[in-house]
Design a protein around this motif. Structure first.
Motif, PDB file in Angstrom:
ATOM      1  N   GLY A  76      78.412  57.263 165.535  1.00 27.97           N
ATOM      2  CA  GLY A  76      78.639  55.852 165.207  1.00 27.97           C
ATOM      3  C   GLY A  76      77.364  55.034 165.108  1.00 27.97           C
ATOM      4  N   PRO A  77      76.527  55.041 166.158  1.00 25.24           N
ATOM      5  CA  PRO A  77      75.276  54.283 166.059  1.00 25.24           C
ATOM      6  C   PRO A  77      74.360  54.782 164.943  1.00 25.24           C
ATOM      7  CG  PRO A  77      75.717  54.863 168.345  1.00 25.24           C
ATOM      8  CD  PRO A  77      76.732  55.560 167.512  1.00 25.24           C
ATOM      9  N   LEU A  78      74.386  56.077 164.672  1.00 28.87           N
ATOM     10  CA  LEU A  78      73.535  56.606 163.605  1.00 28.87           C
ATOM     11  C   LEU A  78      74.028  56.166 162.229  1.00 28.87           C
ATOM     12  CD1 LEU A  78      72.779  60.198 164.903  1.00 28.87           C
ATOM     13  CD2 LEU A  78      71.205  58.286 164.726  1.00 28.87           C
ATOM     14  N   ILE A  79      75.339  56.099 162.057  1.00 30.07           N
ATOM     15  CA  ILE A  79      75.885  55.647 160.768  1.00 30.07           C
ATOM     16  C   ILE A  79      75.514  54.187 160.541  1.00 30.07           C
ATOM     17  CG2 ILE A  79      78.025  55.157 159.498  1.00 30.07           C
ATOM     18  CD1 ILE A  79      79.203  57.679 160.851  1.00 30.07           C
ATOM     19  N   SER A  80      75.710  53.345 161.562  1.00 31.23           N
ATOM     20  CA  SER A  80      75.370  51.929 161.378  1.00 31.23           C
ATOM     21  C   SER A  80      73.871  51.743 161.180  1.00 31.23           C
ATOM     22  CB  SER A  80      75.873  51.100 162.562  1.00 31.23           C
ATOM     23  OG  SER A  80      75.236  51.475 163.755  1.00 31.23           O
ATOM     24  N   THR A  81      73.047  52.509 161.885  1.00 29.80           N
ATOM     25  CA  THR A  81      71.599  52.410 161.717  1.00 29.80           C
ATOM     26  C   THR A  81      71.192  52.868 160.322  1.00 29.80           C
ATOM     27  OG1 THR A  81      71.277  52.799 164.078  1.00 29.80           O
ATOM     28  CG2 THR A  81      69.387  53.159 162.657  1.00 29.80           C
ATOM     29  N   THR A  82      71.833  53.907 159.812  1.00 24.77           N
ATOM     30  CA  THR A  82      71.537  54.383 158.462  1.00 24.77           C
ATOM     31  C   THR A  82      71.886  53.322 157.423  1.00 24.77           C
ATOM     32  OG1 THR A  82      71.924  56.669 159.138  1.00 24.77           O
ATOM     33  CG2 THR A  82      72.036  56.209 156.785  1.00 24.77           C
ATOM     34  N   ILE A  83      73.015  52.668 157.586  1.00 20.87           N
ATOM     35  CA  ILE A  83      73.417  51.620 156.639  1.00 20.87           C
ATOM     36  C   ILE A  83      72.454  50.439 156.714  1.00 20.87           C
ATOM     37  CG2 ILE A  83      75.230  49.938 156.102  1.00 20.87           C
ATOM     38  CD1 ILE A  83      77.255  52.145 156.844  1.00 20.87           C
ATOM     39  N   VAL A  84      72.073  50.044 157.924  1.00 24.69           N
ATOM     40  CA  VAL A  84      71.103  48.956 158.076  1.00 24.69           C
ATOM     41  C   VAL A  84      69.773  49.344 157.427  1.00 24.69           C
ATOM     42  CG1 VAL A  84      69.672  47.750 159.773  1.00 24.69           C
ATOM     43  CG2 VAL A  84      72.129  47.907 160.123  1.00 24.69           C
ATOM     44  N   GLY A  85      69.319  50.573 157.666  1.00 19.08           N
ATOM     45  CA  GLY A  85      68.049  51.020 157.111  1.00 19.08           C
ATOM     46  C   GLY A  85      68.041  51.051 155.597  1.00 19.08           C
ATOM     47  N   PHE A  86      69.094  51.568 154.999  1.00 17.94           N
ATOM     48  CA  PHE A  86      69.123  51.633 153.538  1.00 17.94           C
ATOM     49  C   PHE A  86      69.350  50.257 152.922  1.00 17.94           C
ATOM     50  CE2 PHE A  86      69.247  56.120 154.284  1.00 17.94           C
ATOM     51  CZ  PHE A  86      68.501  56.609 153.226  1.00 17.94           C
ATOM     52  N   SER A  87      70.037  49.372 153.643  1.00 19.18           N
ATOM     53  CA  SER A  87      70.149  47.987 153.171  1.00 19.18           C
ATOM     54  C   SER A  87      68.773  47.337 153.144  1.00 19.18           C
ATOM     55  CB  SER A  87      71.096  47.192 154.076  1.00 19.18           C
ATOM     56  OG  SER A  87      72.387  47.743 154.043  1.00 19.18           O
ATOM     57  N   ALA A  88      67.963  47.619 154.160  1.00 21.81           N
ATOM     58  CA  ALA A  88      66.599  47.083 154.194  1.00 21.81           C
ATOM     59  C   ALA A  88      65.779  47.623 153.029  1.00 21.81           C
ATOM     60  CB  ALA A  88      65.931  47.423 155.523  1.00 21.81           C
ATOM     61  N   ILE A  89      65.996  48.885 152.669  1.00 20.97           N
ATOM     62  CA  ILE A  89      65.272  49.453 151.526  1.00 20.97           C
ATOM     63  C   ILE A  89      65.675  48.727 150.242  1.00 20.97           C
ATOM     64  CG2 ILE A  89      65.002  51.508 150.078  1.00 20.97           C
ATOM     65  CD1 ILE A  89      65.239  53.162 152.669  1.00 20.97           C
ATOM     66  N   TYR A  90      66.960  48.403 150.091  1.00 18.58           N
ATOM     67  CA  TYR A  90      67.402  47.684 148.893  1.00 18.58           C
ATOM     68  C   TYR A  90      66.774  46.299 148.819  1.00 18.58           C
ATOM     69  CZ  TYR A  90      70.999  51.264 148.344  1.00 18.58           C
ATOM     70  OH  TYR A  90      71.654  52.443 148.179  1.00 18.58           O
ATOM     71  N   VAL A  91      66.618  45.644 149.981  1.00 16.60           N
ATOM     72  CA  VAL A  91      66.085  44.291 150.003  1.00 16.60           C
ATOM     73  C   VAL A  91      64.559  44.279 149.929  1.00 16.60           C
ATOM     74  CG1 VAL A  91      65.894  42.194 151.402  1.00 16.60           C
ATOM     75  CG2 VAL A  91      68.087  43.369 151.233  1.00 16.60           C
ATOM     76  N   LEU A  92      63.913  45.130 150.728  1.00 14.57           N
ATOM     77  CA  LEU A  92      62.457  45.088 150.863  1.00 14.57           C
ATOM     78  C   LEU A  92      61.722  46.131 150.030  1.00 14.57           C
ATOM     79  CD1 LEU A  92      62.345  44.725 154.746  1.00 14.57           C
ATOM     80  CD2 LEU A  92      62.152  42.898 153.050  1.00 14.57           C
ATOM     81  N   GLY A  93      62.440  47.065 149.443  1.00 14.94           N
ATOM     82  CA  GLY A  93      61.791  48.172 148.750  1.00 14.94           C
ATOM     83  C   GLY A  93      61.405  49.241 149.762  1.00 14.94           C
ATOM     84  N   ARG A  94      60.464  50.086 149.415  1.00 14.79           N
ATOM     85  CA  ARG A  94      60.068  51.197 150.287  1.00 14.79           C
ATOM     86  C   ARG A  94      59.532  50.745 151.639  1.00 14.79           C
ATOM     87  NH1 ARG A  94      62.797  55.505 150.172  1.00 14.79           N
ATOM     88  NH2 ARG A  94      63.265  55.979 148.035  1.00 14.79           N
ATOM     89  N   ALA A  95      59.081  49.510 151.739  1.00 13.72           N
ATOM     90  CA  ALA A  95      58.619  48.999 153.035  1.00 13.72           C
ATOM     91  C   ALA A  95      59.765  48.977 154.041  1.00 13.72           C
ATOM     92  CB  ALA A  95      58.033  47.603 152.876  1.00 13.72           C
ATOM     93  N   GLY A  96      60.991  48.872 153.553  1.00 16.05           N
ATOM     94  CA  GLY A  96      62.163  48.869 154.422  1.00 16.05           C
ATOM     95  C   GLY A  96      62.475  50.224 155.027  1.00 16.05           C
ATOM     96  N   GLU A  97      61.755  51.256 154.588  1.00 19.03           N
ATOM     97  CA  GLU A  97      61.964  52.612 155.107  1.00 19.03           C
ATOM     98  C   GLU A  97      61.700  52.680 156.611  1.00 19.03           C
ATOM     99  OE1 GLU A  97      63.365  56.172 154.551  1.00 19.03           O
ATOM    100  OE2 GLU A  97      62.570  55.385 152.665  1.00 19.03           O
ATOM    101  N   LEU A  98      60.842  51.821 157.117  1.00 19.01           N
ATOM    102  CA  LEU A  98      60.508  51.844 158.546  1.00 19.01           C
ATOM    103  C   LEU A  98      61.553  51.137 159.415  1.00 19.01           C
ATOM    104  CD1 LEU A  98      56.693  51.173 158.294  1.00 19.01           C
ATOM    105  CD2 LEU A  98      57.845  53.339 158.699  1.00 19.01           C
TER     106      LEU A  98
END
Length: 185
Positions: A76-98
């Motif tokens: 569960g926490p990994l799924i939500s963290t993955t969604i948050v992380g990839f949302s950040a990539i959509y918003v910030l570009g590759r900088a959101g990878e971190l």
């Protein structure tokens, strides 16, 4: 950072982007945009959303396997963290990878280096998978005779990529099996 401040920061960033767009005088064809929305097929849209969400779940399970040596973490926490992380990539570009490893580090109290290392391994595995799919497509796709020269070049490049990926995996397995000697050296 609290959720309220994160929400306010996101809202402020959205307002700034909207204002920047309005002042930039870019030509945006709103009639084409709304025409595209009217022509959307709901079935295909639902299928694409389902496939996208399933890739996040699969990535979270893969991440769970990669992190199992560091700390067992529920899906569960990994799924939500993955969604948050990839949302950040959509918003910030590759900088959101971190964002994804940082979010997991804060949430699950695991070492930052372990979290980032798993992301690097994931990217490596993704690259290998893309190379395999590219090579497979090159072997199976039939092109017109006029594209024979280009196709031959693409096949040669594909084999170089496959060889490079195979060599890189062999080097990684070598390092893993000889890590003690390498560290002593």
């Amino acid at each position: 950072m609290s959720r309220k401040s994160l929400f306010l920061l996101s809202l402020a960033a959205t307002i700034v982007l909207i204002l920047a767009y309005r002042w930039s005088r870019l030509d945006f064809d709103w009639s084409l945009f709304f025409s595209g929305l009217r022509n959307l097929q709901p079935g295909w849209l639902a299928l694409s959303v389902a496939v996208t969400l399933s890739t996040y779940v699969i990535r979270a399970f893969r991440w769970q396997v990669l992190l199992s040596r560091v700390k067992p973490i529920r899906a569960g926490p990994l799924i939500s963290t993955t969604i948050v992380g990839f949302s950040a990539i959509y918003v910030l570009g590759r900088a959101g990878e971190l964002i994804r490893p940082l979010w997991l580090t804060r949430r699950e109290q695991i070492p930052w280096t372990s979290s980032v290392a798993t992301v690097i391994v994931e990217r490596f595995l993704d690259t290998v998978m893309l190379i395999v799919l590219f090579g497979w497509a090159l072997l199976l796709v039939e092109l017109p005779a006029a594209a024979a020269g280009t196709m031959a070049l693409m096949k040669d490049v594909a084999w170089v990529l496959v060889g490079t990926a195979t060599g890189a995996m062999a080097v990684l397995f070598f390092f893993r099996s000889n890590i003690e000697r390498i560290l002593r050296f």
